[in-house]
Structure formats: structure tokens, C-alpha cells
Write an enzyme that holds these catalytic residues in place. Structure first.
Site, PDB file in Angstrom:
ATOM      1  CD  GLU A 162     -51.698  33.360  13.438  1.00 45.63           C
ATOM      2  OE1 GLU A 162     -51.040  33.373  12.387  1.00 45.63           O
ATOM      3  OE2 GLU A 162     -51.238  32.948  14.525  1.00 45.63           O
ATOM      4  CD  GLU A 210     -48.431  36.754  15.447  1.00 48.21           C
ATOM      5  OE1 GLU A 210     -49.290  35.890  15.701  1.00 48.21           O
ATOM      6  OE2 GLU A 210     -48.729  37.928  15.105  1.00 48.21           O
TER       7      GLU A 210
END
Length: 258
Positions: free
Chosen positions: A121, A141
Site C-alpha cells: 500500500e 491481509e
């Protein structure tokens, strides 16, 4: 400025001056903890006050076959495990990544090794991403019982398209360097030895443009579709009054006369 998790230096290439931020927590594979978030905010403050292109890269760690690159292995799980609802609502990582994405001048991520979870990210917040064959990119995640809430859920599909983004986000796919290049996550591949130099060469090309035109182009580029063409016309109106525009166009005309 003093940092505990990274270094920030100004470097030059030709007539270009650019900043280089090197993540440096090799003992935990550059896991992004609160201290690194604080340091990244401080980097942003410096670049907002004195705009220049940023090259963001990692460090080397010791491997079984010698040193190898690492960009950022993700958020620090020891801290992440203890975070609760209010921490999520604070957007600890998403806020700093969004600030990086909105820096006035371009950001170039030079990625060798793992860019996973929060590291992916962070890379997605950059305007350009260069990598190596050893780059590994993914959003694991959901395997940890959470979501990619710091940009992965929306930035990734803008780069790769929905189907590949869903495979990365929902099925845990990890992409190689070549797959990252072919899917548009990486602009280009380089050897680890040439990676930062390639980023510096791109920074030099950016520096050859009019800085104000670059800043305005970056800001207008990120605006929603329904803002165009009106915001483009306003941006052009500002630049049409710039002395740099007259000087650069006159120089172009003079070269054509020779």
C-alpha cells in the site's frame, strides 16, 4: 532532521536535486510501525515545505545466500494485533500513505524484495514504481483476518483492473517482479544494482520539466472525472500567465529557427 526508522538525504543528478528516503528497519524486514509512520509524516512535512521529487526505497537484509533487498514486509504485526476499533478509525497507516500520494511533486518507489501488506500500500501511494526481478508484491491481509484498509482496496484495482486485484486481495496471490511489470504495478524492471540509479534518472527527467506545470498536472490528474475539463482550463489559465511558460516557449521557437 533525525529519524529512527529511515534516512532522508538530498541527492543530485545532473541539474536535478531530489530527495531519497531509505526505510531502514532491517531486523524486522522494514515492518511499518508507529515510529516509521511518524518518520514518514516528518518526511512529508519536509517535502511539503520544500517541494522536490522523492525516491522512496528500502534497504538490504542478510539472507542465506548473502544480502538481499527488502522494501517493506507490511505493518508491524506485533503492534497491529493490539489495535482496536478506534485505532482503525484513526487511519494510522492510511492517513500517512494518503499524505504521501498528495505530495506536491512526484514520488518514485524503488522496490527490491518484498512489498507486502502495508508495504504494498505504501508503494501504491507512489506516482511511479520501479522494481527488480526479485520484487514480490501482495496483500495478505485477509489471511490475517483484516482488510487492506490503507489503500489496497481501492488503489490496486485502479492499477491492475478488478479481476487481478481481487485475486491478490481475496486469494492471497503474491506477484513476481515480472508479473508486477506486466500488470502495470511496476513501470519497469532493473537489476538490484541499477534500481536506485534508474529512479534517479526518472527524477532527473522530471526535474527537466517546469516544476509548476508538474505540480499542477499531478494535482489535476487525481481529480474526479466530473471535474474535467473545467479544472483543466483553470489550471491552464494559471500556467498561461507564468513567466516560465513564456521563457520555455520562446526557447523552443528559437531552437526551431536554428
Amino acid at each position: 532532521m533525525t529519524f529512527s526508522t529511515l534516512s532522508l538525504t538530498d541527492e543530485t543528478r545532473g541539474a536535478a536535486t531530489y530527495a531519497v528516503a531509505r526505510l531502514n528497519r532491517p531486523d524486522v524486514r522494514n515492518a511499518i510501525d508507529q515510529a516509521m509512520v511518524n518518520d514518514l509524516h516528518a518526511v512529508c512535512t519536509d517535502l511539503e515545505e520544500r517541494p522536490r521529487t522523492l525516491v522512496l526505497t528500502g534497504c538490504q537484509i542478510d539472507g542465506t545466500n548473502g544480502p538481499r533487498g527488502i522494501f517493506a514486509s507490511g505493518a508491524d504485526i506485533t503492534q497491529l494485533r493490539e489495535r482496536r476499533r478506534d485505532d482503525a478509525l484513526r487511519g494510522i497507516n492510511s492517513q500517512v500513505f494518503d499524505r504521501i500520494a498528495k505530495l506536491p511533486m512526484p514520488v518514485i518507489a524503488a522496490i527490491d524484495g518484498a512489498a507486502l501488506g502495508g508495504g504494498a500500500e505504501l508503494a501504491l501511494a507512489a506516482d511511479f514504481r520501479l522494481g527488480t526481478p526479485g520484487t514480490r508484491f501482495g496483500q495478505p491481509e485477509t489471511g490475517l483476518g483484516i482488510v487492506a484498509a490503507a489503500g489496497g482496496l481501492w488503489r490496486l484495482k485502479e492499477v491492475t483492473g478488478e479481476q487481478l486485484a481481487k485475486e491478490i486481495l481475496l486469494a492471497g496471490r503474491i506477484l513476481t517482479g515480472e508479473e508486477c511489470r506486466d500488470s502495470g504495478i511496476l513501470l519497469s524492471l532493473h537489476s538490484p544494482e541499477d534500481l536506485v540509479d534508474a529512479a534517479a534518472a526518472l527524477a532527473e527527467r522530471i526535474a527537466a520539466q517546469d516544476p509548476l506545470a508538474v505540480r499542477i498536472s499531478k494535482r489535476v490528474f487525481s481529480m474526479p472525472r466530473d471535474a474535467h475539463p473545467h479544472v483543466d482550463e483553470l489550471a491552464q489559465a494559471v500556467l498561461f500567465e507564468s513567466q516560465e511558460k513564456f521563457d520555455r516557449m520562446q526557447a523552443f521557437i528559437d531552437r526551431k529557427k536554428k
